[in-house]
Design an enzyme around this catalytic site. Structure first.
Site, PDB file in Angstrom:
ATOM      1  N   ASN A   1      89.093  30.641  40.465  1.00 16.94           N
ATOM      2  CA  ASN A   1      87.712  30.893  40.051  1.00 16.94           C
ATOM      3  C   ASN A   1      87.390  32.376  40.130  1.00 16.94           C
ATOM      4  O   ASN A   1      86.746  32.930  39.251  1.00 16.94           O
ATOM      5  CB  ASN A   1      86.737  30.106  40.927  1.00 16.94           C
ATOM      6  CG  ASN A   1      86.736  28.629  40.591  1.00 16.94           C
ATOM      7  OD1 ASN A   1      87.258  28.236  39.545  1.00 16.94           O
ATOM      8  ND2 ASN A   1      86.192  27.823  41.470  1.00 16.94           N
TER       9      ASN A   1
ATOM     10  N   ASP B   1      71.775  27.301  34.881  1.00 20.27           N
ATOM     11  CA  ASP B   1      73.085  27.915  34.631  1.00 20.27           C
ATOM     12  C   ASP B   1      72.936  29.006  33.580  1.00 20.27           C
ATOM     13  O   ASP B   1      71.861  29.175  32.992  1.00 20.27           O
ATOM     14  CB  ASP B   1      74.092  26.853  34.138  1.00 20.27           C
ATOM     15  CG  ASP B   1      75.551  27.286  34.306  1.00 20.27           C
ATOM     16  OD1 ASP B   1      75.805  28.301  34.979  1.00 20.27           O
ATOM     17  OD2 ASP B   1      76.434  26.600  33.759  1.00 20.27           O
TER      18      ASP B   1
ATOM     19  N   ASP C   1      70.365  18.547  35.991  1.00 18.73           N
ATOM     20  CA  ASP C   1      70.556  19.230  37.271  1.00 18.73           C
ATOM     21  C   ASP C   1      69.210  19.464  37.976  1.00 18.73           C
ATOM     22  O   ASP C   1      68.754  20.602  38.093  1.00 18.73           O
ATOM     23  CB  ASP C   1      71.297  20.556  37.015  1.00 18.73           C
ATOM     24  CG  ASP C   1      71.749  21.221  38.309  1.00 18.73           C
ATOM     25  OD1 ASP C   1      71.421  20.701  39.396  1.00 18.73           O
ATOM     26  OD2 ASP C   1      72.430  22.261  38.231  1.00 18.73           O
TER      27      ASP C   1
ATOM     28  N   HIS D   1      71.998  20.990  42.327  1.00 21.04           N
ATOM     29  CA  HIS D   1      73.008  21.744  43.086  1.00 21.04           C
ATOM     30  C   HIS D   1      72.390  22.592  44.183  1.00 21.04           C
ATOM     31  O   HIS D   1      73.076  22.949  45.140  1.00 21.04           O
ATOM     32  CB  HIS D   1      73.924  22.564  42.152  1.00 21.04           C
ATOM     33  CG  HIS D   1      73.356  23.816  41.580  1.00 21.04           C
ATOM     34  ND1 HIS D   1      72.728  23.867  40.352  1.00 21.04           N
ATOM     35  CD2 HIS D   1      73.338  25.085  42.039  1.00 21.04           C
ATOM     36  CE1 HIS D   1      72.357  25.115  40.088  1.00 21.04           C
ATOM     37  NE2 HIS D   1      72.720  25.878  41.095  1.00 21.04           N
TER      38      HIS D   1
ATOM     39  N   SER E   1      68.734  29.937  40.140  1.00 20.67           N
ATOM     40  CA  SER E   1      68.926  28.493  40.072  1.00 20.67           C
ATOM     41  C   SER E   1      67.658  27.802  40.548  1.00 20.67           C
ATOM     42  O   SER E   1      67.172  28.109  41.636  1.00 20.67           O
ATOM     43  CB  SER E   1      70.091  28.068  40.973  1.00 20.67           C
ATOM     44  OG  SER E   1      71.309  28.315  40.350  1.00 20.67           O
TER      45      SER E   1
END
Lengths: 714, 714
Positions: free
Chosen positions: B326, B665, B220, B84, B648
């Site tokens: 969100n 995460d 990820d 990501h 991240s």
């Protein structure tokens, strides 16, 4: 921690045989002596032979009550069952100014115990005797419908003879699909009173959101008391009645359950399908459940679309929509579970091995059974659609009820189809009266359009010509027929329905109405389908015992006992307190605590624990009911016991036969267990009796009840 | 198993001090030597002093990249970060016929590595020096805005001097809220190339549904490579560039993590608020978060109601609605977490104790700080509403951007407010161009009605007279003003917006338009609010260091070190692999396996694992990457490391400093950790490097990359 798809190789590596785990089995009490070794090995400290007789202690403390199970917990007829099993009793006693549902109820002494609704019953099993020969004597040599009628007539005769002596209710239970029959004699207690119910926000904490879920935090229990006449015999409610003194009652343990502890449970499980053929498993997984998911989803879509711009229709169909969604969810969950367990392939492999090992003498019967099941399978979609046309409509259902009532009422009452006898007529009238609150012509037409469109697409040999004649073969014809029907029928008017009801119950001609005319044709189709169905039922009743014999022989070769599928008779399951590991990296402890009540509490229904409970938790005064290891109050616990619907309210006993829990639910992963028992996922959810004791001691005190049960007051 | 609400007494009984757990802390590397004992006690096997210098190995292998963190994993500039974090690079290289997002990408050799978007940067920290005296020299003796400006001017000067030598990017980091300042020098690598990306259904398996959830099953990660000019210096993309040889790179461990193992992580966490005052905590919990939940819910309701009967509006606002949801969910989760941790009372008790122990010399400053924070707090609702009027509208935002651009463009570029400089104008033009796809006048008016109605209800001292004049004080006046405005403005026309953009960027007069006139007045209000805000910011910058001194003294009394709140500089956290027990009876294992991928897989986005992955799992050929105890392939794991946004892509190292995981995460219960670290719930979620190795070895093979990293090929 890893959870690979279950394969035969993996199963074997787990040390299990292909279809049974140590804790699988809803055993008839009479089977327990033969299981004595495994019972002892599992940890049972009592005498297995003492569990063999349903008419002696401790099993005669376990009763059938309101569709579930209950048990006596004092010598004065105090009865323990679930809050949801006794819900009707609490509701019946609630009213303006005394909201026992939301506030709970504690009788202020025996004089204050409140009579249940008059149709509420407790059944105490007092006899359980094999009558196979008597049932089958006349049937032998017959086949099809004749076999069916011979068996039914024998059963009716046995019941009538049994009930002739009075004071008991009798039935004949079919074990192993026609292999064995048992006469069940039950004492029918008719004066049941409400003694203690927790508030709804304890007894049903979490409601639909937590239903089928674990971890749970629900005090799903209620205490009732059975009363009898002064002569000790069952009698309807009278203030002169006295408490019933049961022949046995259970004793509550002062210790609680912990992971790995032996546990057992007795109750009246309703129905399972585990001994069905591989083809029936395949049909359930490949056709029945996917079809149910699809058709229910279609009806959900239809009702939601109809309600989209019509708030009134939305209200009228809210409850039906909820029920459709529950049905769809349940079918989807069952399908998911059966796929996860690979039940189809495993049942097929098991049956293949059985057939290879089968004595030749059973083969012809088994082949014939398979052929009959094939024919039944072909009718599956039609039967679902026809059933839904009645259960999901209001006006058409009314017309069908009226017409069938007229047909049946021409016969003597005893010969009428069940559901249309004298005693059923109040229920029919009730259905006819509630139409107005639940009916909208546009929605009913939309529902029928969906169902009849599917019907139109059935193969020729499945369509009844009555349907073709009434609704045509094309969308246009169907549309036109329904429009005309609903534009002209007068059944939307309650007075019209009720006047026709008065005629029908006398078997008299019903005033003409287009929808009643349609119903008359559909009832013809119904009767013809029922004739076919009873013919098949007779054949299967005759043939399945051969399949069962082959299975018994095969299981014997495997060294395994066989239990009959559940049929509402008293059964025993044994296993242990066990954690649940439903998915990768997810591990659920087998015991929950009051901390979870606080965590879940939002202050709004269904997570609105009452203030006295929250205060008591905050105070932390758990006394003798606290768990010694967890140092706090427990609430619910999990076992791997084998249960299904009807086991609600079943007492859970420890290795010494003492009461430690009250069964009230299963986890979601168990939905498919009515077909296939998967030891990885099958769990039963119980109220920890220490939670009940704590509530009675510290939160909503009832010291007299604790004393009556021989329990400490704190 | 029990989880009581956390009280001070319970905390003490856990052996923790009131605000810190062993694993709490985003430490500056320079602090590690003073933590040497606890690091060793926690299990670190290396030399703590080796971690003190961000410019020497191993820390100089950890880089800042695309808003997150990355690390070099080979001597040839191979870089590891999250899928990501590198998503924009993959997207930039995808196009017709080569869908690298969905299919993944494996470079067929170095020649085949694909250049990133030209603005993608990797920053390697090459200097970290304290410059507190230089920053504060001119500010001392000043207050308010003058203090603010003196600090800002000093920072700008230091940056300019630092960057004068060329090839580096510099910044001045503020530590402990104005107590200390550090000059950060970073090498800016500008030729970054895509080397290896797994398919979306691996790299983002579970997407929004699994986001913040545990257990996770996401690969990820992405591999990139940094290139430089032939002279070894940073250079824009050129096919003649050569791989960058970093001064250090991390080595992947061949062993994986297991519960209880020591773990540490380095990265660039963005922002935390843990050293804020008790009043700021109380305001966040009592006012800011509840207000955000309420206002976002109001906007959600408005947008949903507007879209109810207008499919076109629904489409235009779908993305905005998702973002509102969100935001609401995030605020509600943060609030829930802070309440669960009782953060307000615990921070207040801690501050009370600190103030009681504080040297008198700090008291005046601390009182003045509290007064300034009170004033700021009062403006909270107004600032939220004014911010949303711009961020949640299309036409009004366009008008505000145009007018502010005009105002700023009258100044020399360097003096313009950030966001309105030359380099920002492409972004502004982009905003003006995308209006059409996201705008509906009725919805925008409804949003503004909701926000301005709240504005009208602010107390007199919070309302700016410009708003009263433009929109009145009553619902009728507001309604009329908005109707007129949206009926007459021409900004709905893209050409009109763009012609005004051309004028505004030259600082020239903008053609008259009713909405631009409104914006002119609102920008006046904005500038006045900004003046107030900078005045307060200056005072707080001057006063907070006294609060910090009091806190340092108090922590020293407690025997505890203090780490600065996160500010985007390189930090280190250490702790261990730890399971999560988020609720009563719910226990999550700290390591997940490929079985979970199969369990979650539905075949549809976001649970649509690619066939090669499912086949490889079914095959079960995990080779050297299988976990020796679990006997299967692991996927993700949990640690109790202290992380926040910006972490991240952070490398997770074992006790020997070897790479075992890639942070990507947090769990949902950690959302509130930016304010309060609760060791019961704070976990970070990582990709197990064995999963990466397995994918590269067996599923989407890249043997050359494994060789480059010195790893076995299977």
């Amino acid at each position: 921690m890893t959870r690979k798809p279950l394969t035969a190789a993996l199963v074997l590596s787990m040390g299990l045989s292909a279809t049974a785990a140590a804790n699988e089995g809803m055993w008839m009490p009479t089977q327990l002596p033969e299981l004595a070794k495994t019972l002892k090995a599992a940890g049972f400290e009592g005498d297995p032979s003492a569990l063999a007789d349903v008419t002696t202690p401790p099993l005669n403390a376990v009763v059938r009550i309101g569709g579930g199970t209950g048990s006596f917990v004092s010598g004065d007829g105090l009865l323990l069952t679930n809050h949801h099993v006794a819900y009707g009793v609490i509701q019946y006693n609630s009213g303006k100014g005394h909201d026992y549902i939301n506030e709970g109820f504690i009788a202020g002494g025996r004089d204050d115990e409140r009579p249940a609704n008059p149709d509420y019953r407790v059944l105490v099993t007092v006899g359980f005797d094999k009558v196979t020969d008597e049932v089958l004597r006349e049937a032998r040599g017959k086949s099809g419908r004749a076999y069916y009628d011979a068996v039914e007539n024998a059963r009716k005769r046995i019941v009538a003879d049994c009930e002739a002596e009075g004071g008991v209710r009798c039935s004949v239970a079919n074990m192993y699909y026609g292999s064995d029959f048992y006469r069940v004699r039950q004492l029918e207690l008719t004066d049941i009173r409400l003694v203690y119910a927790p508030p709804r926000a304890i007894g049903n904490y979490g409601d639909e959101i937590d239903n089928f879920m674990w971890p749970r935090h629900t005090g799903d229990f209620t205490l009732l008391r059975a009363y009898v006449g002064k002569d000790g015999k069952p009698a309807p409610y009278s203030k002169d009645n006295v408490p019933y003194h049961p022949p046995a009652h259970l004793t509550m343990s002062l210790d609680g359950p912990k992971e790995g502890d032996y546990a057992m449970l007795a109750g009246y499980p309703g129905i399972t399908y585990r001994l069905r053929t591989a083809a029936e498993f395949a049909n359930q997984i490949d056709a029945v459940l996917p079809r149910r998911v699809e058709v229910f989803q279609q009806l959900i879509d239809v009702v939601e679309a109809a309600g989209k711009d019509d708030a009134d229709a939305r209200t009228r169909y809210a409850s039906q929509l909820q029920s459709l969604k529950n049905n769809r969810k349940r079918a989807a969950g069952e399908l998911e579970g059966l796929l996860r367990s690979d039940a189809k392939a495993r049942r097929a492999a098991d049956e293949r091995a059985m057939l290879a090992a089968t004595d030749a003498k059973y083969k012809a019967d088994i082949d014939a059974l398979f052929a009959s099941l094939d024919a039944e399978r072909a009718a599956g979609e039609r039967e679902l659609l026809v059933g839904l046309m009645s259960s999901q409509t209001q006006l058409l259902r009314s017309a069908l009820l009226l017409e069938r009532l007229r047909v049946e009422s021409a016969k003597p009452d005893a010969e009428r189809e069940s559901g249309y006898q004298q005693r059923d007529q109040a229920l029919i009238e009730g259905v006819l009266r509630q139409v107005q609150r639940r009916y909208d012509p546009a929605v009913e037409k939309a529902i029928l359009t969906a169902l009849l469109t599917r019907y139109q697409q059935l193969p020729d040999d499945q369509r009844d010509s009555h349907y073709d004649n009434l609704f045509g073969r094309t969308p246009e014809q169907l549309h036109k027929a329904l429009d005309e029907l609903y534009a002209t029928t007068k059944l939307g008017d309650e007075a019209q329905r009720l006047s026709r009801f008065e005629a029908a119950r006398k078997g008299a001609f019903i005033d003409n109405d287009p929808l009643v005319s349609v119903a008359a044709a559909l009832v013809m189709a119904q009767l013809s389908a029922e004739r076919e169905s009873k013919e098949r039922a007779g054949e299967q009743l005759r043939l399945r015992p051969s399949y069962m014999q082959a299975l018994f022989a095969w299981r014997a070769q495997q060294g395994r006992a066989v239990y009959p599928d559940a049929n509402g008779t008293l059964r025993i399951s044994y296993g242990k307190v066990e954690a649940l590991h439903p998915r990768d990296a997810v591990n659920y402890s087998p015991v929950t605590t009051v901390a979870g009540i606080v965590e879940k509490n939002t202050g709004t229904v269904p997570f609105d624990a009452p203030k006295p409970l929250l205060d008591a938790i905050a105070k932390g005064d758990f006394g003798s009911t606290a768990d010694p290891a967890l140092k706090t109050q427990t609430v619910n616990f999990l076992t791997n016991l084998d249960t299904t619907g009807g086991n609600s309210g079943s007492p859970v006993l420890n290795a010494r036969g003492e009461l430690i829990g009250l069964n009230f639910d299963s986890n979601w992963e168990s939905v498919s267990a009515s077909w296939w028992f998967d030891p990885r996922y099958k769990r039963a959810v119980h109220v920890d009796m220490r939670y009940l004791r704590w509530l009675l001691a510290k939160v909503y005190p009832a010291p007299a009840l604790l004393a009556e049960m021989g329990l400490p007051r704190e």
